[in-house]
Design an enzyme around this catalytic site. Structure first.
Site, PDB file in Angstrom:
ATOM      1  N   CYS A  24       0.831  -1.206   0.000  1.00 57.26           N
ATOM      2  CA  CYS A  24       0.000   0.000   0.000  1.00 57.26           C
ATOM      3  C   CYS A  24       0.869   1.261   0.000  1.00 57.26           C
ATOM      4  CB  CYS A  24      -0.946  -0.006   1.201  1.00 57.26           C
ATOM      5  SG  CYS A  24      -2.390  -1.086   0.974  1.00 57.26           S
ATOM      6  N   ASP A 310     -47.074 -20.554 -35.118  1.00 57.65           N
ATOM      7  CA  ASP A 310     -48.166 -20.812 -34.187  1.00 57.65           C
ATOM      8  C   ASP A 310     -48.176 -22.284 -33.797  1.00 57.65           C
ATOM      9  OD1 ASP A 310     -48.946 -18.181 -34.313  1.00 57.65           O
ATOM     10  OD2 ASP A 310     -50.426 -18.521 -35.904  1.00 57.65           O
TER      11      ASP A 310
END
Length: 514
Positions: A24, A310
């Site tokens: 860090c 359909d």
């Protein structure tokens, strides 16, 4: 080579003294190349102490490889100092300069900025733990996408550390922008990607997902003085390292495409469910996808196709069902049988198949039911599916319709239909689908028609039309909502008794040899 210079010494000393780990510190000093982050903990600790001429050592941890697939990290509710307290907890250093972490076998001081993510979660033991989870999941894979979710607390702590460093650098007439800090996700990725790749033997993809936007937006809006009132700068030293709550493995979707024929007039394309009640026991989608789910060991699927028929309409394409002229066209390759479809298989565990295995899967599907047949089954890419969708409105379709008329007809009464080319018709949204589709007026084209006389009240009509044409409505007129129609052209009342889709003119997926 140690990455810090004399001008970084004051910031490094400040952070190191408040409990910040070496990695860090590198991030806040703007070290944006990978190599220094990959060094072992002992090396980093010794190097930073020599650089700072520190009398006591502090143990800190390194991160050689990122957690695999999806790892969610979250603080223990009782393991992190209350951020609103102006913490008086000091870093207690024992004889060798280290402190025992309650969640680790390693003796480390938990970093007050990254909460141990650039420490414990970069160690090979953790990498192996994640890789064991991946290997146990049973997925087949040749590369890996890495995704990790960090707790929002980290963004707040990093912001606090940045304000401290910014203030100290300001005293030296130096500046530190928020974007000058190397992001935690980037540093973690630099360290862990190579370790995961080595452990699993596959390349790691550079994608990552982080959901810290809400916190970051708030931090960008809050005034510095207001933030300092609510959160200590530097952040308090934590009592415990972050805890891994969950390691999840998932595989990217795979896509299977082909063409299907439907031979039943009592089979919907997708499950037919109305008000929670199933109307028919099966569907085209299920007859195909059920087999794929089993073989690919997938969790779920998404079915799509180039249009839909359909429930009482067949989708054919067999040469014996076509007119002589259409049969010739079919045999020369300009008409492909069946309707193109694609299935997305979600989170499949098995993804590697030979062409012979896919062919056997197709045969298994075809033997399982006499209602459908599948051909040209193959693995495709996500991008390739776009070819199928492009053809939905642009291409043509060929139909065969059995038509009834109220008046007696002779063969000569229908022959004029054969001469009509590119007939434009206007169709309002049919009444039968108006409950689920918006009302609109669409212009469609009937490219050609060919008639076959049956008897005084029946004839068969072969049509080639623009995709998206409502064929049933073109025949009976839908109470005048489709004009012109077969009834108005012949000056009769006409109705359609049977309808078959003969071909869908979309050249996808590629035809395969039988």
């Amino acid at each position: 080579m140690f990455p810090l210079t004399e001008e970084n010494k004051h910031v490094a000393q400040l952070l190191f003294g408040t409990g910040t780990c070496p990695r860090c510190i590198f991030r806040f000093c703007g070290v944006d190349f990978h190599a220094p982050y990959k060094h072992s903990y002992e090396e980093l600790l010794n190097d930073i102490q020599k650089f700072l001429k520190a009398e006591k050592d502090e143990l800190i941890l390194e991160v050689p490889n990122p957690p695999l697939k999806k790892i969610r990290l979250q603080e223990l509710e009782d393991g992190i100092d209350n951020p609103s307290q102006n913490g008086e907890n000091k870093i207690s250093v024992i004889e060798d300069g280290s402190i025992a972490s309650p969640n680790s076998n390693l003796n480390v001081n938990v970093c007050n900025v990254c909460l141990g993510i650039l420490q414990e979660f970069c160690e090979k033991e953790f990498i192996k733990k994640v890789c064991q989870k991946v290997e146990a999941s049973g997925f087949e894979f040749t590369n890996l996408v890495f995704s990790v979710s960090f707790p929002p607390q980290l963004s707040v702590r990093e912001h606090a550390a940045w304000l401290l460093v910014k203030q100290e650098m300001g005293k030296q007439s130096l500046s530190l922008g928020r974007n000058d800090i190397v992001q935690l996700k980037e540093a973690y990725k630099w360290i862990t990607y190579p370790l995961f790749s080595e452990e699993l033997g596959v390349p790691i993809d550079g994608k990552s997902v982080f959901t810290r936007m809400a916190v970051m937006k708030a931090l960008n809006k809050i005034k510095e003085e207001d933030f300092r009132k609510q959160f200590p700068c530097p952040p308090n030293s934590p009592k415990a390292v972050c805890t891994v709550l969950e390691i999840e493995c998932a595989h990217g979707a795979v896509f299977v495409a082909g063409r299907y024929n439907k031979y039943s007039r009592n089979l919907p394309q997708t499950p037919w469910i109305i008000d929670g009640e199933r109307k028919l026991e099966s569907s085209v989608e299920e007859l195909i996808s059920d087999h794929l789910l089993t073989v690919f060991k997938a969790e779920s699927f998404n079915f799509s196709s180039s249009g839909r028929e359909d429930v009482d309409v067949r989708t054919l394409g067999n040469a014996q069902m076509l007119t002589p002229s259409t049969r010739f066209c079919f045999m020369t390759g300009c008409v492909l049988p069946g309707r193109p479809f694609a299935i997305e298989l979600v989170n499949p565990h098995r993804v590697h198949f030979t062409s012979q295995e896919i062919k056997e899967l197709q045969q298994k599907i075809n033997k399982s039911s006499n209602k459908i047949q599948v051909r040209d089954l193959q693995l495709v890419s996500r991008e390739a599916i776009g070819h199928m969708k492009e053809g939905e409105e642009e291409k043509t379709k060929t139909y065969s319709a059995l038509i009834w008329t109220n008046k007696v007809i002779q063969k000569k009464d229908i022959e004029f239909l054969n001469d009509i080319k590119d007939l434009k018709i206007d169709q309002k949204t049919p009444l039968r689908v108006l409950h689920r589709r918006p009302l609109a007026l669409r212009t469609r084209v009937i490219h050609s028609m060919e008639t076959h006389y049956v008897d005084e009240h029946h004839f068969r009509l072969y049509l080639k039309t623009q995709a998206g044409t409502y064929i049933k409505e073109f025949v009976h007129g839908d109470f005048g909502r489709t004009r012109p129609n077969i009834g108005s052209l012949m000056n009769v009342t006409a109705d359609i008794l049977e309808l078959d889709v003969e071909s869908v003119d979309v050249d996808w997926p590629p035809a395969l040899d039988d």
